[in-house]
Design an enzyme around this catalytic site. Structure first.
Site, PDB file in Angstrom:
ATOM      1  N   LYS A  67       0.842  -1.207   0.000  1.00  0.00           N
ATOM      2  CA  LYS A  67       0.000   0.000   0.000  1.00  0.00           C
ATOM      3  C   LYS A  67       0.874   1.252   0.000  1.00  0.00           C
ATOM      4  CE  LYS A  67      -2.428  -1.528   3.793  1.00  0.00           C
ATOM      5  NZ  LYS A  67      -3.345  -1.351   4.951  1.00  0.00           N
ATOM      6  N   LYS A  73       2.910   1.974   2.354  1.00  0.00           N
ATOM      7  CA  LYS A  73       2.979   2.465   3.735  1.00  0.00           C
ATOM      8  C   LYS A  73       4.092   1.715   4.468  1.00  0.00           C
ATOM      9  CE  LYS A  73      -0.934   2.844   6.256  1.00  0.00           C
ATOM     10  NZ  LYS A  73      -2.343   2.602   6.734  1.00  0.00           N
TER      11      LYS A  73
HETATM   12  N1  C2G Z   1      -9.664   5.387  13.119  1.00  0.00           N
HETATM   13  C1  C2G Z   1     -10.604   6.154  13.797  1.00  0.00           C
HETATM   14  N2  C2G Z   1     -10.285   7.405  14.184  1.00  0.00           N
HETATM   15  C2  C2G Z   1      -9.052   7.920  13.920  1.00  0.00           C
HETATM   16  C3  C2G Z   1      -8.085   7.142  13.249  1.00  0.00           C
HETATM   17  C4  C2G Z   1      -8.412   5.856  12.849  1.00  0.00           C
HETATM   18  O1  C2G Z   1     -11.738   5.692  14.048  1.00  0.00           O
HETATM   19  N3  C2G Z   1      -8.784   9.203  14.318  1.00  0.00           N
HETATM   20  C5  C2G Z   1     -10.056   4.031  12.710  1.00  0.00           C
HETATM   21  C6  C2G Z   1      -9.980   3.838  11.182  1.00  0.00           C
HETATM   22  O2  C2G Z   1     -11.161   4.333  10.571  1.00  0.00           O
HETATM   23  C7  C2G Z   1      -9.844   2.322  11.071  1.00  0.00           C
HETATM   24  C8  C2G Z   1      -9.069   1.957  12.347  1.00  0.00           C
HETATM   25  O3  C2G Z   1      -9.156   3.089  13.235  1.00  0.00           O
HETATM   26  O4  C2G Z   1     -11.145   1.707  11.127  1.00  0.00           O
HETATM   27  C9  C2G Z   1      -7.601   1.667  12.058  1.00  0.00           C
HETATM   28  O5  C2G Z   1      -7.052   2.801  11.408  1.00  0.00           O
HETATM   29  P1  C2G Z   1      -5.725   2.578  10.507  1.00  0.00           P
HETATM   30  O6  C2G Z   1      -4.723   1.835  11.297  1.00  0.00           O
HETATM   31  O7  C2G Z   1      -5.383   3.894   9.895  1.00  0.00           O
HETATM   32  O8  C2G Z   1      -6.295   1.577   9.422  1.00  0.00           O
HETATM   33  P2  C2G Z   1      -6.309   1.750   7.838  1.00  0.00           P
HETATM   34  O9  C2G Z   1      -4.986   2.265   7.393  1.00  0.00           O
HETATM   35  O10 C2G Z   1      -7.548   2.478   7.511  1.00  0.00           O
HETATM   36  O11 C2G Z   1      -6.355   0.228   7.368  1.00  0.00           O
HETATM   37  O12 C2G Z   1      -8.139  -3.316   4.758  1.00  0.00           O
HETATM   38  C10 C2G Z   1      -8.384  -2.117   5.423  1.00  0.00           C
HETATM   39  C11 C2G Z   1      -7.126  -1.529   6.039  1.00  0.00           C
HETATM   40  O13 C2G Z   1      -6.358  -2.469   6.738  1.00  0.00           O
HETATM   41  C12 C2G Z   1      -7.536  -0.394   6.971  1.00  0.00           C
END
Ligand code: C2G
Length: 134
Positions: free
Chosen positions: A44, A46
């Site tokens: 991705k 990242k």
């Molecule tokens: N999240 C949240 N509030 C934030 C930051 C993140 O509610 N201020 C939630 C995101 O919406 C997600 C979860 O925390 O549901 C994890 O966030 P990330 O680690 O950024 O996940 P992401 O990069 O969105 O990976 O296949 C899907 C991916 O693996 C999702």
């Protein structure tokens, strides 16, 4: 027993993540977190600050989390729902309407929860970077 599944990288764990996990657990009895592997993150574009094993240990220490499994590709979600007998997939609403998730509606409940404003892993990295420059 109602089984809940969510996905994420959960790098530099913060209260936005914790609030998501707490609310996801409140939707059932058992919460599974599919945690992005370092290789999947690389695909991705990242790179997490903490590696997979560290991020996994931190998630396993959270009272709301019952099981952590690897997320190694976009396409595994339907298999995860079937293999772990998942009733509901829960994500932050930045994923609402995404074709990465919408198809799951055919095989389980799909819920989106409001993101916590004002906090993100990217913001933390940026703020720390700025403070180091002062
Ligand atoms: N999240 C949240 N509030 C934030 C930051 C993140 O509610 N201020 C939630 C995101 O919406 C997600 C979860 O925390 O549901 C994890 O966030 P990330 O680690 O950024 O996940 P992401 O990069 O969105 O990976 O296949 C899907 C991916 O693996 C999702």
């Amino acid at each position: 027993m109602k089984r809940v599944l969510t996905y994420g990288t959960f790098d530099l764990l913060h209260y936005g993540h914790i609030r998501l996990l707490k609310r996801a657990k409140e939707m059932g009895d058992y919460l599974i977190v599919a945690l992005s592997t370092d290789e999947f993150n690389a695909s991705k574009g990242k790179k997490a600050y903490h590696d997979y094993e560290t991020r996994k240990k931190m998630l396993e220490a959270i009272r709301y989390v019952d099981l952590v499994i690897p997320e190694s590709c976009w396409e595994q979600k339907a298999d995860d729902v079937k293999n772990y007998f998942v009733d509901v997939v829960v994500m932050g609403d930045d994923w609402a309407g995404s074709d990465r998730f919408d198809y799951l509606k055919e095989i389980c409940d799909l819920q989106f929860l409001s993101r916590t404003p004002g906090i993100s892993t990217t913001k933390i990295k940026g703020d720390l970077n700025l403070s180091e420059q002062k």
